[in-house]
Design a protein around this motif. Sequence first.
Motif, short mmCIF file in Angstrom:
data_model
loop_
_atom_site.label_atom_id
_atom_site.label_comp_id
_atom_site.label_asym_id
_atom_site.label_seq_id
_atom_site.Cartn_x
_atom_site.Cartn_y
_atom_site.Cartn_z
N ALA A 169 -8.20 69.74 95.11
CA ALA A 169 -9.64 69.85 94.86
C ALA A 169 -10.41 69.94 96.17
O ALA A 169 -11.37 70.71 96.30
N GLY A 170 -9.99 69.15 97.16
CA GLY A 170 -10.63 69.18 98.47
C GLY A 170 -10.43 70.52 99.16
O GLY A 170 -11.34 71.02 99.84
N ILE A 171 -9.26 71.10 98.99
CA ILE A 171 -8.97 72.42 99.57
C ILE A 171 -9.91 73.46 98.96
O ILE A 171 -10.53 74.26 99.67
N ARG A 229 0.38 75.27 100.72
CA ARG A 229 -0.03 76.57 101.24
C ARG A 229 -0.40 77.55 100.14
O ARG A 229 -1.30 78.38 100.33
N ASP A 230 0.28 77.51 98.99
CA ASP A 230 -0.03 78.47 97.93
C ASP A 230 -1.46 78.29 97.42
O ASP A 230 -2.15 79.27 97.12
N VAL A 231 -1.90 77.03 97.34
CA VAL A 231 -3.27 76.75 96.89
C VAL A 231 -4.27 77.30 97.91
O VAL A 231 -5.28 77.92 97.56
N ILE A 232 -3.99 77.07 99.20
CA ILE A 232 -4.88 77.53 100.27
C ILE A 232 -4.95 79.05 100.31
O ILE A 232 -6.03 79.65 100.38
N VAL A 251 -11.49 74.48 110.00
CA VAL A 251 -10.13 74.05 110.33
C VAL A 251 -9.67 73.09 109.23
O VAL A 251 -10.25 72.01 109.05
N ILE A 252 -8.63 73.50 108.51
CA ILE A 252 -8.15 72.73 107.36
C ILE A 252 -6.97 71.87 107.78
O ILE A 252 -5.98 72.37 108.35
N PHE A 253 -7.03 70.57 107.50
CA PHE A 253 -5.95 69.66 107.89
C PHE A 253 -6.04 68.39 107.04
O PHE A 253 -7.08 68.08 106.45
N ASN A 254 -4.94 67.68 106.99
CA ASN A 254 -4.91 66.36 106.37
C ASN A 254 -4.78 65.33 107.48
O ASN A 254 -3.76 65.28 108.16
N PRO A 255 -5.77 64.49 107.70
CA PRO A 255 -5.72 63.55 108.83
C PRO A 255 -4.62 62.50 108.70
O PRO A 255 -4.27 61.86 109.70
N ASP A 256 -4.06 62.36 107.50
CA ASP A 256 -3.00 61.38 107.29
C ASP A 256 -1.63 61.89 107.72
O ASP A 256 -0.70 61.11 107.89
N THR A 257 -1.52 63.21 107.87
CA THR A 257 -0.19 63.78 108.12
C THR A 257 -0.13 64.70 109.33
O THR A 257 0.85 65.43 109.50
N ILE A 297 -12.89 75.64 101.07
CA ILE A 297 -12.86 77.10 101.19
C ILE A 297 -14.07 77.73 100.51
O ILE A 297 -14.66 78.69 101.03
N ALA A 298 -14.48 77.16 99.39
CA ALA A 298 -15.67 77.67 98.71
C ALA A 298 -16.91 77.50 99.59
O ALA A 298 -17.76 78.40 99.67
N ALA A 299 -17.01 76.36 100.27
CA ALA A 299 -18.15 76.10 101.15
C ALA A 299 -18.19 77.08 102.32
O ALA A 299 -19.26 77.56 102.72
N GLU A 300 -17.03 77.42 102.85
CA GLU A 300 -16.97 78.33 103.98
C GLU A 300 -17.37 79.75 103.58
O GLU A 300 -17.84 80.53 104.40
N ALA A 301 -17.21 80.07 102.29
CA ALA A 301 -17.50 81.43 101.82
C ALA A 301 -18.96 81.62 101.42
O ALA A 301 -19.36 82.74 101.08
N ARG A 302 -19.78 80.57 101.48
CA ARG A 302 -21.16 80.69 101.02
C ARG A 302 -22.01 81.56 101.94
O ARG A 302 -23.03 82.11 101.52
N GLU A 303 -21.60 81.68 103.20
CA GLU A 303 -22.33 82.52 104.15
C GLU A 303 -21.33 83.50 104.78
O GLU A 303 -20.14 83.20 104.90
N PRO A 304 -21.82 84.68 105.22
CA PRO A 304 -20.92 85.64 105.85
C PRO A 304 -20.44 85.14 107.21
O PRO A 304 -21.05 84.26 107.82
#
Length: 328
Positions: free
Chosen positions: A205-207, A234-237, A169-175, A211-218
């Motif tokens: 960079a955090g995004i 959104r374009d970066v994500i 779940v991707i979010f910015n806790p500040d906003t 996403i890279a970490a989530e893709a390490r496993e199927p």
Amino acid sequence: MRRREFITVLGGAALWPLAAYTQQLERMRRVGVLITFPENDPLSQTIVTAFAEALGRFGWVEGKNIRVDYRFAAGDPALFKTYAAELVGLSPDAILASTPQAVAAVRQQTRTIPIVFVLVIDPVGLGFVQSLARPGGSITGFSAYDPPVMGKWLQLLKEVAPKVTRVAVIFNPDTTASRLFNSAIEAAAPSVGMTVRLTPVHDDAGIEETIAAEAREPGGGLICLPDSFIVTHRDVIIAAAARYGLPLFGSNEVFPRSGALISYFFDIVGVYAQAASYIDRILRGTNPADLPVQQPTKYSLIINLKTAKALGLTVPPGMLDLADEVIE
């Protein structure tokens, strides 16, 4: 005094309140609007146009009997505070504030100017209103995101991507009011056979790292919370999700239209148009405390079939039949 003269004076006195009311409506009104998205975002421009058109249907025409001052915070906490102070300093008759961050920033500046909000989850829990039916105070508006909807997000993602067993779940806790969203998502996950990883981000960079970490496993998938920062980035994500081959559930309709897999959301632009009806009523003398907070009654399912094919997914025909929009 003769009878005819007395009736004339009495009749004129009876018209004084009406004349005063008419004069009040004819004077130039001022409304501030604090929008959470960047000014150059096409979504922002669509919102401005829809809001102005909605005001026009109620007889409020820019430059004729109303002036609308717009500010665009672009998901920046500092800009929310700066622009809230600017708008309150203009002494408007009402302020339209989008997202909890905007409402909180304006509320810090004034407790007397009426505030109409949009895109706010749980306004009672956040302390903005006393109840949905009777808001009390000077704030009312249009709420969003009932907790059951979060469960629906997981269910829809599972239907279109059945191999997904966990979601980041991707979010910015500040906003964003992330606690409210995340608790609902975590509660619903076991019922659809998923686990949840909460991944706060603050920059591109955090995004990328998330996403890279989530893709390490199927079995990985992504959900974006309805967050001004996330919408702005959104374009970066979407690009990272495509690069790593992960199904992405977007928080609103702009995501699948920009390349995400799917979204299930209410009409963001439409809710700004709805808010114009409350602005109109306040300008005509209605107390915000007497205007109940309204909640979305219709959500739209949007599926990007092109993205599904790129991910090797076959969308069930029944799901396509239910979709309000299919992007091919």
